[in-house]
Write a protein that holds these residues in place. Structure first.
Motif, PDB file in Angstrom:
ATOM      1  N   ARG A 261       0.596  -0.827  -0.195  1.00 16.58           N
ATOM      2  CA  ARG A 261      -0.169  -0.311  -0.032  1.00 16.58           C
ATOM      3  C   ARG A 261       0.726   1.071   0.089  1.00 16.58           C
ATOM      4  O   ARG A 261       0.673   2.503  -0.154  1.00 16.58           O
ATOM      5  N   HIS A 262       2.423   0.838   0.400  1.00 18.07           N
ATOM      6  CA  HIS A 262       3.141   2.350   1.013  1.00 18.07           C
ATOM      7  C   HIS A 262       3.801   2.166  -0.570  1.00 18.07           C
ATOM      8  O   HIS A 262       4.779   2.534   0.251  1.00 18.07           O
ATOM      9  N   LEU A 263       3.650   2.200  -1.642  1.00 17.24           N
ATOM     10  CA  LEU A 263       4.757   1.534  -2.686  1.00 17.24           C
ATOM     11  C   LEU A 263       5.594   2.913  -3.024  1.00 17.24           C
ATOM     12  O   LEU A 263       6.536   3.107  -3.082  1.00 17.24           O
ATOM     13  N   ASN A 264       4.705   4.023  -2.759  1.00 17.04           N
ATOM     14  CA  ASN A 264       5.921   5.555  -3.382  1.00 17.04           C
ATOM     15  C   ASN A 264       6.457   5.648  -2.389  1.00 17.04           C
ATOM     16  O   ASN A 264       8.323   5.466  -2.705  1.00 17.04           O
ATOM     17  N   ALA A 265       6.448   5.766  -0.807  1.00 15.71           N
ATOM     18  CA  ALA A 265       7.176   6.009   0.226  1.00 15.71           C
ATOM     19  C   ALA A 265       8.594   5.246   0.103  1.00 15.71           C
ATOM     20  O   ALA A 265       9.311   5.008   0.069  1.00 15.71           O
ATOM     21  N   LYS A 267       9.414   3.639  -2.911  1.00 12.69           N
ATOM     22  CA  LYS A 267      10.702   3.774  -3.775  1.00 12.69           C
ATOM     23  C   LYS A 267      11.238   5.251  -3.346  1.00 12.69           C
ATOM     24  O   LYS A 267      12.604   5.079  -3.979  1.00 12.69           O
ATOM     25  N   ASN A 268      10.538   5.434  -2.772  1.00 16.24           N
ATOM     26  CA  ASN A 268      11.984   7.224  -1.592  1.00 16.24           C
ATOM     27  C   ASN A 268      12.242   6.712  -1.294  1.00 16.24           C
ATOM     28  O   ASN A 268      13.859   6.761  -1.232  1.00 16.24           O
ATOM     29  N   ALA A 269      12.893   5.136  -0.416  1.00 16.42           N
ATOM     30  CA  ALA A 269      13.178   4.749   0.192  1.00 16.42           C
ATOM     31  C   ALA A 269      14.155   4.319   0.003  1.00 16.42           C
ATOM     32  O   ALA A 269      16.068   4.431  -0.135  1.00 16.42           O
ATOM     33  N   VAL A 270      14.024   3.526  -1.548  1.00 17.10           N
ATOM     34  CA  VAL A 270      15.170   2.687  -1.822  1.00 17.10           C
ATOM     35  C   VAL A 270      15.897   3.624  -2.694  1.00 17.10           C
ATOM     36  O   VAL A 270      17.382   3.511  -2.964  1.00 17.10           O
ATOM     37  N   THR A 271      15.546   4.934  -3.428  1.00 17.36           N
ATOM     38  CA  THR A 271      15.712   5.803  -4.001  1.00 17.36           C
ATOM     39  C   THR A 271      17.015   6.381  -3.063  1.00 17.36           C
ATOM     40  O   THR A 271      18.322   6.111  -3.691  1.00 17.36           O
TER      41      THR A 271
END
Ligand SMILES: Nc1ncnc2c1ncn2[C@@H]1O[C@H](COP(=O)(O)OP(=O)(O)OP(=O)(O)O)[C@@H](O)[C@H]1O
Ligand SMILES: [Mg+2]
Length: 275
Positions: A261-265, A267-271
């Motif tokens: 559900r928090h895919l965007n968060a 992606k930011n963490a991975v980046t």
């Protein structure tokens, strides 16, 4: 002193080797946890430590002796194993199952004793299984059944306990109950515990020593605080994660990257990690 060790141990089925030339030392009176991906050979190794599987090559040493030449009852008085997904004979009750744990102490000279009775009831009590004593094992839920098997293993009253995924099927409360119980047995009675766990965070809380198995041998071993790193988790399990401190114990806490559900968060963490 070492409780149990292996000497250039090679294990497998048929022609194929699953574990190759493994030299492993299980520290005495400590909690050791095997980790590794599905199919890497954890159960194969654990079974061979209990002589349920004959080595292709090499040996398992218990108190200085090769277990290949040790009488079965002597091994069973020193070491109990809870295999992965055990199956009880049809119609067996929990009490009858747990009583089986006392077989190493029975002989035609030595009949069922008060000590046997005590060990069985203690094991049922410790695993919260007294109320199910007369129930048939095959009528229990997965978690109750697992606790019945753990009770049988405890009734054997051995210095060494080998447990293959003892928390499988258990709800979180019972997982913690069982791991706390094993911890108490280790602390108060100096029992040597060896178990397979998939939950790295629980493994990090309870283990003195972690053995990470990969590519048929030990990838790394040591205390969880030192060896549980994102690099190890990626190499051994193929999983990207961050390792932070468990907010309660301070032990390593693996937080995997995933969808959800928090895919965007995420992606930011991975980046931010990869920058
Ligand atoms: N009786 C058997 N006959 C043939 N191959 C087997 C047998 N038991 C296991 N294997 C194979 O040996 C390999 C190791 O199996 P093992 O059960 O030791 O893995 P594991 O690390 O315990 O995995 P899991 O985490 O899924 O329990 C697997 O590839 C498995 O398919
Ligand atoms: Mg297994």
């Amino acid at each position: 002193m070492d409780a149990l060790s292996t000497n250039s141990l090679t294990l497998g089925y048929g022609e194929e080797s699953i574990i190759k030339e493994l030299d492993l030392t299980i520290p005495k009176e400590k909690i050791t946890v095997f980790i590794g991906s599905n199919g890497c050979g954890k159960s194969t190794l654990l079974r061979s430590l209990a002589r349920l599987l004959k080595p292709q090559q090499g040996s398992v040493i218990l108190d200085g002796n090769d277990i290949a030449h040790t009488p079965t009852k002597e091994i069973a008085r020193n070491l109990a194993i809870l295999p992965q997904s055990p199956v009880a004979p049809e119609g067996l009750t929990v009490l009858q199952l747990v009583k089986q744990g006392r077989y190493p102490y029975q002989s035609w000279l030595q009949q069922w004793s008060e000590q046997d009775e005590k060990a069985v009831y203690e094991a049922l009590e410790l695993t919260n299984m007294l109320e199910f004593a007369d129930r048939k094992v095959d009528s229990l839920s997965g978690g109750q059944r697992q606790r019945a098997w753990i009770a049988m293993t405890l009734a054997q009253d051995t210095d060494i306990l080998l447990l293959d995924e003892p928390t499988t099927y258990l709800d979180l409360t019972h997982q913690i109950d069982i791991l706390d119980l094993l911890y108490d047995l280790n602390q108060s009675e100096q029992r040597t515990i060896v178990m397979v766990l998939h939950d790295l965070n629980l493994a990090s809380r309870y283990a003195d020593h972690i053995v990470a198995i990969h590519n048929k041998n030990i990838y790394k071993q040591g205390d969880p605080d030192t060896i549980i790193t994102p690099e190890l988790v990626h190499s051994v399990l193929g999983l990207h994660c961050q390792v932070t401190a468990d907010p309660i114990c301070g032990t390593p806490l693996c937080v995997p990257f995933s969808k959800g559900r928090h895919l965007n968060a995420m992606k930011n963490a991975v980046t931010s990690v990869s920058q």
